[in-house]
Scaffold this active site. Sequence first.
Site, PDB file in Angstrom:
ATOM      1  N   HIS A 141       0.715  -1.070  -0.008  1.00 60.09           N
ATOM      2  CA  HIS A 141      -0.174  -0.025  -0.087  1.00 60.09           C
ATOM      3  C   HIS A 141       0.803   1.179   0.033  1.00 60.09           C
ATOM      4  O   HIS A 141       0.388   2.283  -0.241  1.00 60.09           O
ATOM      5  CB  HIS A 141      -1.046  -0.061   1.219  1.00 60.09           C
ATOM      6  CG  HIS A 141      -0.259   0.393   2.589  1.00 60.09           C
ATOM      7  ND1 HIS A 141       0.208  -0.814   3.288  1.00 60.09           N
ATOM      8  CD2 HIS A 141      -0.123   1.371   3.069  1.00 60.09           C
ATOM      9  CE1 HIS A 141       0.614  -0.377   4.356  1.00 60.09           C
ATOM     10  NE2 HIS A 141       0.450   0.988   4.363  1.00 60.09           N
ATOM     11  N   ASP A 171       0.535  -7.797   1.377  1.00 64.67           N
ATOM     12  CA  ASP A 171       0.700  -6.220   1.531  1.00 64.67           C
ATOM     13  C   ASP A 171       2.332  -6.327   1.555  1.00 64.67           C
ATOM     14  O   ASP A 171       3.102  -5.303   2.308  1.00 64.67           O
ATOM     15  CB  ASP A 171       0.273  -5.650   2.740  1.00 64.67           C
ATOM     16  CG  ASP A 171       0.234  -4.239   2.789  1.00 64.67           C
ATOM     17  OD1 ASP A 171       0.261  -3.762   1.887  1.00 64.67           O
ATOM     18  OD2 ASP A 171       0.369  -3.450   4.043  1.00 64.67           O
ATOM     19  N   SER A 248       4.854   2.291   8.051  1.00 68.53           N
ATOM     20  CA  SER A 248       4.388   1.014   7.234  1.00 68.53           C
ATOM     21  C   SER A 248       5.739   0.857   6.219  1.00 68.53           C
ATOM     22  O   SER A 248       6.153   1.593   5.423  1.00 68.53           O
ATOM     23  CB  SER A 248       3.336   1.331   6.252  1.00 68.53           C
ATOM     24  OG  SER A 248       2.191   0.909   6.853  1.00 68.53           O
TER      25      SER A 248
END
Length: 401
Positions: A141, A171, A248
Site C-alpha cells: 500500500h 501487503d 509502514s
Amino acid sequence: MNLSLKQLAIYLSLLTIGSGAGLFGSRYLLPQNNLFRRLKNVTMASPPEYVVPNPVNGSMGTTGSDNVNFIATAVQRVGPAVVRINATRKVANPISDALKNPLLRRFFGEDEQPIPQERIERGTGSGFILSENGELLTNAHVVADTDTVQVTLKDGRTFEGKVAGVDAVTDVAVVKIRANDLPTVRLGNSQNLIPGQWAIAIGNPLGLDNTVTIGIISATDRTSAQVGVPDKRVSFIQTDAAINPGNSGGPLLNAQGEVIGVNTAIRADAQGLGFAIPIETAARIASELFTKGRVEHPFLGIEMADLSPTKKQQINQENQLNIQQDAGIVIKGVLDDSPAKRGGLLPGDIIQKVNGKAVKTSAQVQKLVESSSVGDILAIEVNRNGKIQAFKVQSGTYPKK
C-alpha cells in the site's frame, strides 16, 4: 454567501485531501476495510534468495553495564539500511463527477472552468534494503498505483526507485534502485517468538526519518480477520512498539537487531497495538516478486472460525447450522465453484487435520494452506455430524480483486 463553482471545488478538495491523509504509509484499519490494491507488476531478473537464519531467542542482549545499549546497538546496525519512500499517484477526483450534475451547473453557472478529473495524492512510507545492489522491501500500500518512487537513504542520498512487484494479498512490495555497496539489514526469525520479548520499530513516521520506538511482542499468529483485514493471507505479529503513519514498510527488530517483521498497520479502534508481517512470509514473497514479478497463493474457498460456546451459538444462528462442539475450527461457509466446493467440504464441517497434521486454530490451517503450492492436493479430515470423514481438495489460485 455566494460561492463560485471554483471556490466550492477548492473547499471540497481541501476536505477530501484532509480526510484522505494517511492512505499512503501506515494506515488505520477498521474491521472489513480493504485498503489494499493490486498493482501493475514489473519483472526483475536474476534475484537472490533471501535466507532466514536459524531461530534466535530474542534475549535482551545488553552490552556492558548499560541496560539500554542493546537498543542503540541494534539501531546503529540497522538504521542506515532503513529508507524513506515518497510515492505519488493519480486518483479520481470525486468533485469533478459531482459537479457534472445539471442542477449544480445551473446554480453556479456554465462559464466556470472545468474541474480536473484527476488529482495527485502523495504519501510517505518506509522500507529497508535487502541487498547491496539496491533491492528493497516495503508494503504494497506504500507504493499503491505507481511504478516509480523516490527513495531517500539515511545519509541523504536520493534515488528513483522502480516498483519491481507487488502482492496485495500479503501487503508486500519490492523496489529496485540503481546503486551498489549499500548498507543492508540482517534477517532474523519470527517462528519462535514469545510474547514479552523485546521489539524495536524503525521508520519514518510523519516524515521524521529513522524514528525509533520500542516495546514488546504482545502476541503472535494474529489472523487477518482479527487484525481487521479478513481477505488477506498473513498471520500477524502484534506489538506495542509505536507504529505511526509513515512507519509502514519499515522493519520490526529483535534485541539483536535482526529483522523479524515488516510493520504494516495499526487499528484506529485500539490504543498501543501495532502489527507486522512475519519476516519469513515477507522474504519469501519478496524473492518471488523479484523473480517473477507476481505471486500465486493457494486457495480453497472456505470461511473458517475458531469455536467457543458463545461463538457456536452465534454461528448456528447466522448460518442456520447445528454445530454441537464447543471447540475446534468450523467451516462457516464454502464459496460456490471453489476448490473446497468441488472437493466436497460443507458449511458446518469441523476441521480436524490437514495433510495428517492435527490443527486446533484457523491460523494453523491458514499457515498449512499457504505453505503449499497452487495445484497441490490437500488431505483434509473433518468431523461432520459426529462422523470423521476425509476429503482431498486440490488448491486453486487466490482470485484477483
